[in-house]
Design an enzyme around this catalytic site. Structure first.
Site, mmCIF file in Angstrom:
data_model
loop_
_atom_site.group_PDB
_atom_site.id
_atom_site.type_symbol
_atom_site.label_atom_id
_atom_site.label_comp_id
_atom_site.label_asym_id
_atom_site.label_seq_id
_atom_site.Cartn_x
_atom_site.Cartn_y
_atom_site.Cartn_z
ATOM 1 N N SER A 127 0.836 -1.203 0.000
ATOM 2 C CA SER A 127 0.000 0.000 0.000
ATOM 3 C C SER A 127 0.866 1.246 0.000
ATOM 4 O O SER A 127 1.967 1.253 0.572
ATOM 5 C CB SER A 127 -0.868 -0.023 1.259
ATOM 6 N N TYR A 152 -1.985 -1.377 11.107
ATOM 7 C CA TYR A 152 -2.248 -1.902 9.754
ATOM 8 C C TYR A 152 -1.139 -1.474 8.786
ATOM 9 O O TYR A 152 -0.555 -2.299 8.078
ATOM 10 C CB TYR A 152 -3.610 -1.409 9.227
ATOM 11 N N LYS A 156 2.119 -3.624 6.591
ATOM 12 C CA LYS A 156 2.503 -3.585 5.169
ATOM 13 C C LYS A 156 4.009 -3.322 5.034
ATOM 14 O O LYS A 156 4.695 -3.965 4.231
ATOM 15 C CB LYS A 156 1.707 -2.517 4.416
#
Ligand code: UDP
Length: 342
Positions: A127, A152, A156
């Site tokens: 992302s 979160y 990544k």
């Protein structure tokens, strides 16, 4: 014989669109999904679009024994596309360990199995969140990553590092991380699309649900950013264009075109739109009135980001093709289909 691709999270939003593109290119697909955030009926709709029902196995990839058993059963997998992960920013702040355990655990299990069962290639869902608020825009792949704003986002960045280090230690393993900007829209058939559980966190599902009458009004988070109209700017990428980028990445690896056994690419359109521009485009394209109000900024949001896609366009030979207008129209067609509206 058709090459078999394992798509983890293949009943999810981006996963389902990628399964369709893979099947339309002649790949044989097996999906693994624990259905924690998607519905089994997605398989019916994939079949309606392509005429082929993908193989499906329901289990949690963070369970090592089950992952092992899967690779023993499916001994002919050529490559993996790994979507399966938790993705709600706010929830990750509340439940950090669940996010770290799930997102990193499943990646590590897959990487170990790649070595053990000789599956050399993986495409990973990363992302643009890894860039944080960049100092210089647009962001290239050389733009430095920044400290993550949420657990979160951190999963990544850590997953990218795990792949980089694992690829360094294992020459036979080949990974590509795709750093998505903001995926929106739905398949042109309106048979698959984004189906958030509960109140949507993301802008476009909130817009389409408001337009469909499920929500009273859209809250626009902040109009005092340093942008032309004061609302935040993102790079919105059509989900079918994004799905195609995965097929291109798979081809690159299967054809031995990777320049390094760990690579990463930005996947965006190269254009930024503000929240207000997007809202206005939606109203114009659909002719639907949309109630909205300006509220405070949302915690953790960055002001503006969009991609420099030059490197990805040149190296992958892939480019986003759909316009914002047709993408928003597809999101609305999908919402109407889901709600049974005309
Ligand atoms: N946004 C908004 N109202 C909403 C949801 C999102 O104004 O109900 C804004 C959000 O502040 C951001 C943009 O829309 O500027 C995109 O947000 P989204 O959650 O879709 O993606 P993000 O870029 O945060 O991952």
């Amino acid at each position: 014989m058709a090459k078999q691709i394992l798509v983890t999270g293949g009943t999810g939003y981006i996963g389902s669109h990628t399964v369709v593109e893979l099947q339309e290119r002649g790949f044989d697909v097996v999906i693994v999904d624990n259905l924690s955030n998607s519905q089994i009926e997605v398989l019916d709709n994939i079949e309606k679009i392509t005429g082929i029902r993908p193989a499906f196995e329901q289990f949690d990839l963070s369970e090592r024994d089950l992952t092992d058993a899967f690779f023993k059963k499916y001994s002919d997998i050529a490559a993996i596309i790994h979507f399966a992960a938790f993705k709600a920013v706010g929830e990750s702040v509340q439940k950090p360990l669940e996010y770290y355990r799930n997102n990193m655990g499943s990646l590590m299990n897959l990487l170990e199995c790649m070595n053990k069962y000789q599956v050399p290639h993986m495409v990973f869902s990363s992302s643009c969140t890894v860039y944080g608020q960049p100092d210089v825009l647009p962001v290239t792949e050389q733009t430095p990553r920044k400290e993550a704003e949420s657990p979160y986002g951190n999963t990544k960045a850590i997953c990218e590092d795990i792949m980089r280090d694992y690829c360094k230690a294992n020459e036979a393993i080949n990974c590509i991380a795709l750093r998505y900007f903001n995926p929106i829209g739905a398949h042109p058939t309106a048979l698959i699309g984004e189906l958030p559980v509960g109140v949507p966190n993301n802008l476009v599902p909130f817009i389409t649900q408001t337009a469909a009458g499920l929500r009273d009004e859209l809250s626009i988070f902040g109009d005092d950013y340093d942008t032309e109209d004061g609302t935040a700017i993102r790079d919105y990428i059509n989900v079918v264009d994004l799905a195609k980028a995965h097929v291109v990445a798979i081809d690159r690896m299967l054809n031995g075109k990777s320049k390094d056994n760990y690579e990463y690419f930005n996947v965006g359109t190269g254009s930024g739109y503000s929240v207000m521009q997007l809202v206005k485009a939606f109203i114009k394209v659909t002719g639907v009135n949309l109630n909205y109000k300006i509220v405070d900024r949302r915690a953790g949001d960055i002001e503006k980001i969009w991609a420099d896609t030059t490197y990805g366009n040149n190296e992958l030979g892939w480019k986003a093709e759909k316009t914002l207008e047709e993408t928003l129209a597809s999101a609305w067609a999908w919402e109407k289909n889901v709600r049974g509206l005309k």
